[in-house]
Design an enzyme around this catalytic site. Sequence first.
Site, PDB file in Angstrom:
ATOM      1  N   SER A 133     -22.364   6.050   6.963  1.00 43.19           N
ATOM      2  CA  SER A 133     -21.009   6.582   6.824  1.00 43.19           C
ATOM      3  C   SER A 133     -20.019   5.584   7.396  1.00 43.19           C
ATOM      4  O   SER A 133     -20.382   4.744   8.234  1.00 43.19           O
ATOM      5  CB  SER A 133     -20.888   7.915   7.577  1.00 43.19           C
ATOM      6  OG  SER A 133     -19.541   8.347   7.654  1.00 43.19           O
ATOM      7  N   TYR A 146     -21.428  13.745  14.963  1.00 45.25           N
ATOM      8  CA  TYR A 146     -21.741  13.013  13.729  1.00 45.25           C
ATOM      9  C   TYR A 146     -21.578  11.512  13.937  1.00 45.25           C
ATOM     10  O   TYR A 146     -22.419  10.721  13.512  1.00 45.25           O
ATOM     11  CB  TYR A 146     -20.836  13.514  12.604  1.00 45.25           C
ATOM     12  CG  TYR A 146     -21.167  12.950  11.242  1.00 45.25           C
ATOM     13  CD1 TYR A 146     -22.320  13.328  10.574  1.00 45.25           C
ATOM     14  CD2 TYR A 146     -20.311  12.045  10.620  1.00 45.25           C
ATOM     15  CE1 TYR A 146     -22.626  12.816   9.316  1.00 45.25           C
ATOM     16  CE2 TYR A 146     -20.598  11.528   9.362  1.00 45.25           C
ATOM     17  CZ  TYR A 146     -21.755  11.921   8.717  1.00 45.25           C
ATOM     18  OH  TYR A 146     -22.044  11.409   7.471  1.00 45.25           O
TER      19      TYR A 146
END
Length: 275
Positions: A133, A146
């Site tokens: 990501s 995250y």
Amino acid sequence: MNNAILITGCSTGIGYACAKALHEQGHTVIASCRKADDVSRLQQEGLTCIQLDVSDTASINQAVDTIEQMTGGKLFALFNNGAYGQPGALEDLPTEALRAQFETNVFGWHHLTQALLPMLLNYGEGRIVQNSSVLGIVALKYRGAYNASKFALEGWTDTLRLELSDTPIKVSLIEPGPIETAFRANALSAFKHWVDLNKSRHQQAYQAQLDRLAADEGGNKYTLPADALVAPLTHALFSPRPKVRYRVTQPTVWMAILKRLLPSRWLDRVLLKGG
């Protein structure tokens, strides 16, 4: 089953789009989903699909046994994709929430990859592709769990690439920015499970986050559809010289550049505006 490619997290979004596209291109795809209903749905669509929950060690072990039988112990590629995002300020998240985040986004991927490595080595040449990501490059507030999992994944993958440099296996990372998937809906569910909104000093800021997660669309003009990852994944799988990192969406490209160029305090100002 020759040249088999295992893709995790295929019920919707990136995993589904990539599994379907590669299957339609004529490649041998083993898709996996966490829920039995999704496995049945993909099988009805003509995909080879097995049940695999990357947060469950027993499920991983069972899936590995199934894959070994299906492939004769020789696997061409693994695309680790199944993951979720846990929103919330770090001060509001119990340790158990971070454990759950890492269990799915890091530890499950480690266990699965480690278990499949003998099959990848047996193939004679293999590919491991990790779906990271933009938040594995830079951090944003209220995404700490995250962020931490993706930063860990980046370091884990870089280390694996070095350790496999004396083998034919090639390792790549894909780093998407905003992609239109079910990610927001899953993140909203995780937020409600772990965060007590009424006890947080971030209550007002959370409301904006909740509105964004509950929206039908992400609202980011740079958001791309899930099939935007098909081209970079195809290159990572089949190019003789795959890239170490594939940066997908403009925000990912910009953030990678800014992180190299800006002092940390200046970068913080940019990220605070964007968070």
